[in-house]
Design an enzyme around this catalytic site. Structure first.
Site, PDB file in Angstrom:
ATOM      1  N   GLU B  49       0.820  -1.214   0.000  1.00 12.80           N
ATOM      2  CA  GLU B  49       0.000   0.000   0.000  1.00 12.80           C
ATOM      3  C   GLU B  49       0.853   1.263   0.000  1.00 12.80           C
ATOM      4  OE1 GLU B  49      -0.498  -2.585   1.983  1.00 12.80           O
ATOM      5  OE2 GLU B  49      -2.552  -3.269   1.697  1.00 12.80           O
ATOM      6  N   PHE B 111     -11.587  -7.318  14.182  1.00 11.34           N
ATOM      7  CA  PHE B 111     -10.503  -7.815  13.347  1.00 11.34           C
ATOM      8  C   PHE B 111     -10.124  -6.760  12.301  1.00 11.34           C
ATOM      9  CE2 PHE B 111      -8.996 -10.147   9.530  1.00 11.34           C
ATOM     10  CZ  PHE B 111      -7.772 -10.514  10.052  1.00 11.34           C
ATOM     11  N   GLN B 112      -8.850  -6.465  12.224  1.00 14.11           N
ATOM     12  CA  GLN B 112      -8.306  -5.464  11.295  1.00 14.11           C
ATOM     13  C   GLN B 112      -8.930  -4.087  11.450  1.00 14.11           C
ATOM     14  OE1 GLN B 112      -8.147  -7.222   7.320  1.00 14.11           O
ATOM     15  NE2 GLN B 112      -6.068  -7.927   7.792  1.00 14.11           N
ATOM     16  N   LYS B 161     -17.458  -0.925   5.938  1.00 17.27           N
ATOM     17  CA  LYS B 161     -17.957  -1.976   5.047  1.00 17.27           C
ATOM     18  C   LYS B 161     -19.474  -1.911   4.869  1.00 17.27           C
ATOM     19  CE  LYS B 161     -17.001  -6.819   4.146  1.00 17.27           C
ATOM     20  NZ  LYS B 161     -16.360  -8.049   4.641  1.00 17.27           N
ATOM     21  N   MET B 472      24.546   8.499   1.977  1.00 16.03           N
ATOM     22  CA  MET B 472      24.424   9.829   2.563  1.00 16.03           C
ATOM     23  C   MET B 472      24.754   9.795   4.057  1.00 16.03           C
ATOM     24  SD  MET B 472      23.970  12.934   2.076  1.00 16.03           S
ATOM     25  CE  MET B 472      22.997  13.576   0.737  1.00 16.03           C
TER      26      MET B 472
HETATM   27  C1  LIG Z   1      12.734   5.513   5.096  1.00 20.27           C
HETATM   28  C2  LIG Z   1      14.022   6.173   5.423  1.00 20.27           C
HETATM   29  N1  LIG Z   1      14.845   5.613   6.330  1.00 20.27           N
HETATM   30  C3  LIG Z   1      16.024   6.199   6.639  1.00 20.27           C
HETATM   31  C4  LIG Z   1      16.384   7.370   6.038  1.00 20.27           C
HETATM   32  C5  LIG Z   1      17.713   8.044   6.410  1.00 20.27           C
HETATM   33  N2  LIG Z   1      18.596   8.098   5.237  1.00 20.27           N
HETATM   34  C6  LIG Z   1      18.711   9.217   4.480  1.00 20.27           C
HETATM   35  S1  LIG Z   1      19.699   8.991   3.165  1.00 20.27           S
HETATM   36  C7  LIG Z   1      20.035   7.411   3.601  1.00 20.27           C
HETATM   37  C8  LIG Z   1      20.934   6.553   2.775  1.00 20.27           C
HETATM   38  C9  LIG Z   1      20.351   6.260   1.437  1.00 20.27           C
HETATM   39  O1  LIG Z   1      21.094   5.227   0.865  1.00 20.27           O
HETATM   40  P1  LIG Z   1      20.941   4.869  -0.642  1.00 20.27           P
HETATM   41  O2  LIG Z   1      19.519   4.781  -1.040  1.00 20.27           O
HETATM   42  O3  LIG Z   1      21.769   3.675  -0.931  1.00 20.27           O
HETATM   43  O4  LIG Z   1      21.500   6.151  -1.399  1.00 20.27           O
HETATM   44  P2  LIG Z   1      22.969   6.807  -1.404  1.00 20.27           P
HETATM   45  O5  LIG Z   1      22.979   7.846  -0.319  1.00 20.27           O
HETATM   46  O6  LIG Z   1      23.955   5.721  -1.146  1.00 20.27           O
HETATM   47  O7  LIG Z   1      23.069   7.407  -2.747  1.00 20.27           O
HETATM   48  C10 LIG Z   1      19.361   7.067   4.782  1.00 20.27           C
HETATM   49  C11 LIG Z   1      19.450   5.754   5.453  1.00 20.27           C
HETATM   50  C12 LIG Z   1      15.483   7.923   5.114  1.00 20.27           C
HETATM   51  N3  LIG Z   1      15.719   9.086   4.499  1.00 20.27           N
HETATM   52  N4  LIG Z   1      14.324   7.302   4.809  1.00 20.27           N
END
Ligand SMILES: Cc1ncc(C[n+]2csc(CCOP(=O)(O)OP(=O)(O)O)c2C)c(N)n1
Lengths: 167, 566
Positions: B49, B111-112, B161, B472
Site C-alpha cells: 500500500e 478484526f483489522q 464496510k 548519505m
Molecule cells: C525511510 C528512510 N529511512 C532512513 C532514512 C535516512 N537516510 C537518508 S539517506 C540514507 C541513505 C540512502 O542510501 P541509498 O539509497 O543507498 O543512497 P545513497 O545515499 O547511497 O546514494 C538514509 C538511510 C530515510 N531518508 N528514509
C-alpha cells in the site's frame, strides 16, 4: 506569552481532534480548552488558552485557519474581549473557619453549593483575574477538590474593562 | 435512482476527474472492489500500500491530476501513512479510500480495525470517516476538491464496510456543485497591491537581486510567467529541490539548487544579494542553513499561497499571500528593466570559477552515470530519484527544462519513494520516458513494485547507483563522526540484475565505466522496465556541502579545496 484563541468551527465529528491535535503535534501547551454550541446550530466555538512564544502562537493561528472545519480564528486581546470561567471548589472549613470562608465567597459573589460539617463547596465565575485571586484566597484553608471549566470568551468591538491577565 | 455506497464513490470519482486508482483489496473493502471490477474503473494492483500512495503521488506530480489509493482497513490503511505524509510534505494531492470495519463494530478492536481517522489526521490535509451513506456523494466531491485546490495535499476517506453496501437515492451533480453546506475553504486572495508596489520599488532600487523559485511555480502552472519575468528583468534564478523544472536548466540565468548541497554560485548569490524574491518555496532548513546568517544583506520578499508559510522560518520584509502566477503576471506588466551588468557579470564569474565537479579515477563515478542519463535521454525524460547522495547528484547534474519533469521526495526524504513514484509517473505521462536514479538502499525499500512494473509492462528505466552503502549517512559519519561507519555498510549487496530477472524484468550488472553509456542506450531501446545495477565508486561524497546548522557561507567545496567561501 499566554494567549486566548477563539475558534469557530463546523459542528462536525472529529473537529476537536483536529484542533487540539494541532496544538499537541506542534508542541504547544494548552492550558485550558472549552467548547460549546453557539447561536448557529452548525457551528461550535472552541476557546483555547495556550502558552508559547509570540511567533509560535502566530504560526499556530495560521495553521488553525488551514484546517478544513475551522471557520474563524481570533487571537483575543484582553481589553477587547470578555472572558469567563466557572470554578467549583470544595474548601476545608471547620465550624471555626466557616464564617471566614463564607465571607470570602460572598466578597467574590460565589454561590454556595454544599456545606458539610467540615467543608464548604462553592461555585464562582469570573474572569481569569478574579478566579485566580479567589483560588489563592481559598488555598489558605485547603482546597480538597476543584474543577474548572476552562475559559470561555467573546470578542468585543469596543474596549472592555477586563483586567490584564496575571503572568 | 438508488445506488450503493460503493457505486456512489465510483460515480463521484469519475465525475470529479479521478481516472485511475492504485491499491490492494482486503476484507473490509471487498464490496467496493467488487464494484471497481463491475464498473471497470481503471485500477493498478500494487504489491504494497505504501507503493500505491507513492504511485498516486508520482502520477499527480507529472500529470497535475489526482489518483485514488484504495486499501483495506487496519494494516492496509496504516501502510499508507508514510506515503500520505510524504505527499503532505510535498503538497501532492492523493485521494485515499480506506476500508473500515462495519460501523456497529467500530471501537471494539474488531478484526483489522485501526483508528485510520485518528492516524491520518496529522498526515493529511483533511480526512473523513463516513458513517452515513447519504453523506458519501458530498464527501467524495469535497475530498477531490480539497486535495487539488489551494495548496494541494492528500485526503483520506475512511469507508466502513456496511456503508459500502448501504443503498441511497443518488442524483448526479454538476462538477462545480459542492453538495455540502460547508463554505468553500482556501480562498486565494488577490495579490495585495501595496505589497506589489513595494516589491516593484525594491526591484528598481536593487543592484543585486536573485529569485528562489520553489515547487509553487510548478503547482501553480507559472513556469512561463517566471521565465518571462526573470529574462526580461534579468534576474538570476535558483530552483529549490522540488522547484527544479520550474525554470529552464539550460538558461544562462539558471543557478541550480541552493543550500546544503546547492551549487557554490547559488549560495554565493544568496549571501551577496540585496533583494531575494522567493516565489512559491518554503525556506526549508536545507535551503537556508542557519537562518540568522541567511541572505544577510537582502530585502526578503516571499510569495506563497499558504499564509502559514509566510514568516514561518525567515523574517520577511514583504510577504505576499497570493497565487505566484497572479503575482508574476502583474510583475510582467509592471516591472521596468534595469541595467545590472555588474551583478550578472559577478554571478557569471562564480559559475565559471566554482562549477560542479568531480574527479576521474577509473571507477564509475555516480555523477558520470547521471550525466550519461541526461545525454541518452536528451533531457526529454521524466526523472525520478530515491533519497540520499544519488538524489543530490541527480538534482545537481540533470538539467530540467520543463515543469513536472522531476519527481523527488523533498520534505520527508522517503527512501523507497523512487520506484513506485516512477511507475505512477509513467502512468501519468506515458508519452515521456521515465528514468529512475536510485540508491541501493532506497531501491531495496520498495523493489517489490518491480512486480507491478512487470505485470503492467510499465517501462521505467531504473539506474541503481550502487555504492554498497547508505551513502548519505556514511558521508555524514565520515565528515562529522570521524569515519565511524555505524551500520551503513551492505557488504553483501544483492545481485539486483538477477533479482530483476526473477521478476521478469531485464537486468544489467555494470562494473566497468566503459559499459555505462552502452547499457543506458540499450535500456532506452527496451520496451519494458529495465534495472541497471551500476557499481559506482563507494566512497564518493556529495559536494559542495554546508554542514548541518551552519550558515550557507560556510559551504565546503570538496576535499580538493580547503577554500571556504567567505
Ligand atoms: C525511510 C528512510 N529511512 C532512513 C532514512 C535516512 N537516510 C537518508 S539517506 C540514507 C541513505 C540512502 O542510501 P541509498 O539509497 O543507498 O543512497 P545513497 O545515499 O547511497 O546514494 C538514509 C538511510 C530515510 N531518508 N528514509
Amino acid at each position: 506569552m499566554r494567549q486566548v484563541f477563539s475558534i469557530l468551527v463546523n459542528n462536525h465529528a472529529g473537529v476537536l481532534s483536529h484542533v487540539s491535535g494541532l496544538f499537541a503535534r506542534r508542541g504547544y501547551n494548552i492550558e485550558s480548552i472549552a467548547a460549546g454550541p453557539t447561536e448557529n446550530p452548525e457551528a461550535t466555538r472552541i476557546v483555547i488558552v495556550a502558552f508559547g512564544e509570540e511567533e509560535t502562537l502566530e504560526q499556530i493561528a495560521h495553521q488553525l485557519r488551514k484546517l478544513y472545519d475551522v471557520l474563524e480564528v481570533e487571537q483575543l486581546q484582553y481589553n477587547r474581549s470578555v472572558t469567563r470561567e466557572l470554578v467549583l471548589a470544595t474548601v476545608s472549613a471547620d465550624a471555626d473557619k466557616r464564617t471566614e470562608v463564607l465571607q470570602i465567597a460572598n466578597a467574590f459573589g460565589a454561590n454556595i453549593v454544599n456545606i458539610t460539617d467540615n467543608t464548604v463547596t462553592l461555585e464562582a465565575s469570573g474572569n481569569d483575574h478574579k478566579t485566580r485571586i479567589l483560588i489563592k484566597a481559598l488555598e489558605r484553608y485547603g482546597i480538597s477538590n476543584m474543577a474548572r471549566t476552562g475559559m470561555i470568551a467573546l470578542p468585543f468591538d469596543e474596549m472592555t474593562d477586563e483586567w490584564e491577565p496575571l503572568a | 435512482m438508488e445506488l450503493s455506497g460503493s457505486q456512489i464513490v465510483i460515480e463521484e470519482l469519475k465525475a470529479n476527474g479521478v481516472e485511475i486508482a492504485f491499491g490492494i483489496p482486503g476484507g473490509a473493502i471487498m464490496p467496493f472492489y467488487d464494484e471497481i471490477m463491475k464498473s471497470e474503473f481503471p485500477h493498478i494492483l500494487t504489491r504494497h500500500e505504501q507503493g500505491a500512495t507513492h504511485m498516486a503521488d508520482g502520477y499527480a506530480r507529472v500529470s497535475g491530476k489526482v489518483a485514488a489509493v484504495i486499501t483495506t482497513s487496519g494494516p492496509g490503511a496504516t501502510n499508507t501513512i508514510t506515503g500520505l505524509c510524504n505527499a503532505q510534505m510535498d503538497s501532492s494531492p492523493i485521494v485515499a479510500i480506506t476500508g473500515q470495519v462495519a460501523t456497529p463494530t467500530i471501537g471494539t478492536d474488531a478484526f483489522q480495525e485501526a483508528d485510520t481517522y485518528g492516524c491520518s489526521i496529522p498526515v493529511t490535509k483533511h480526512n473523513w470517516l463516513v458513517k452515513d451513506v447519504r453523506e458519501l456523494q458530498g464527501v467524495v466531491r469535497e475530498a477531490v476538491r480539497v486535495a487539488t485546490t489551494g495548496r494541494p495535499g492528500p485526503v483520506v476517506i475512511d469507508f466502513p464496510k456496511d456503508v459500502q453496501v448501504a443503498m441511497t437515492e443518488y442524483n448526479p451533480l454538476e462538477k462545480t456543485e459542492t453538495a455540502l453546506s460547508a463554505e468553500p475553504v482556501f480562498r486565494i486572495p488577490e495579490p495585495d497591491t501595496k505589497a506589489i508596489e513595494r516589491l516593484l520599488e525594491e526591484l528598481e532600487r536593487s543592484e543585486k537581486p536573485v529569485i528562489i523559485a520553489g515547487a509553487g511555480i510548478i503547482k501553480g502552472g507559472a513556469a512561463a510567467e517566471l521565465a518571462e519575468f526573470a529574462r526580461s528583468a534579468e534576474i538570476p534564478v535558483i530552483n529549490t529541490l522540488l522547484g527544479m523544472g520550474g525554470f529552464p536548466g539550460s538558461d544562462p540565468l539558471f543557478l541550480g539548487m541552493p543550500g546544503m548541497h546547492g551549487t557554490a554560485y547559488a549560495n554565493m548569490a544568496l549571501c551577496e544579494c540585496d533583494l531575494l524574491i522567493n516565489l512559491g518555496g518554503r525556506f526549508d532548513d536545507r535551503v537556508t542553513g542557519k537562518v540568522a546568517e541567511f541572505a544577510p544583506g537582502a530585502t526578503i520578499v516571499h510569495v506563497d499561497i499558504d499564509a502559514a508559510e509566510l514568516g514561518k522560518r525567515v523574517e520577511t520584509d514583504i510577504p505576499i499571500l497570493a497565487d505566484v502566477r497572479d503575482v508574476l503576471a502583474l510583475l510582467n506588466t509592471q516591472a521596468r528593466k534595469k541595467d545590472r551588468q555588474a551583478w550578472l557579470g559577478k554571478v557569471e564569474a562564480w559559475k565559471r570559477d566554482y562549477p560542479l565537479q568531480y574527479d576521474w579515477d577509473g571507477s564509475i563515478k555516480p555523477q558520470y552515470v547521471i550525466e550519461q542519463i541526461q545525454e541518452v535521454s536528451e533531457g526529454e525524460g521524466t526523472y525520478i530519484s530515491g533519497v540520499g547522495q544519488h538524489q543530490m547528484w541527480a538534482a545537481q547534474y540533470l538539467r530540467f527544462n520543463e515543469p513536472n519533469s522531476w519527481v523527488s521526495s523533498g520534505g520527508l526524504g522517503t527512501m523507497g519513494f523512487g520506484l513506485p513514484a516512477s511507475i505512477g509517473a509513467k502512468v501519468g505521462r506515458p508519452d515521456r520516458e521515465v528514468w529512475l536514479i536510485d540508491g541501493d538502499g532506497s531501491f531495496s525499500m520498495s523493489l517489490v513494485e518491480l512486480a507491478t512494473a512487470a505485470t503492467y509492462n510499465i517501462p521505467v528505466k531504473i539506474a541503481i547507483l550502487n555504492n554498497n552503502y547508505l551513502g548519505m549517512v556514511r558521508q555524514w559519519q565520515e565528515l562529522f563522526f570521524e569515519k565511524r561507519y555505524s551500520h551503513v555498510h551492505f557488504p553483501k549487496s544483492p545481485d539486483f540484475a538477477k533479482i530483476a530477472e526473477g521478476y521478469g524484468v531485464r537486468g544489467f550488472d555494470v562494473k566497468d565505466v566503459d559499459q555505462v553509456r552502452s547499457t543506458l542506450e540499450q535500456a532506452a531501446e527496451i520496451d519494458g522496465p529495465v534495472v541497471m545495477n551500476f557499481h559506482v565508486n563507494q566512497e564518493e561524497n556529495v559536494w559542495p556541502m554546508v554542514p548541518s546548522g551552519a550558515g550557507n557561507h560556510e559551504m565546503q567545496l570538496g576535499p580538493q579545496s580547503t577554500e571556504k567561501l567567505t
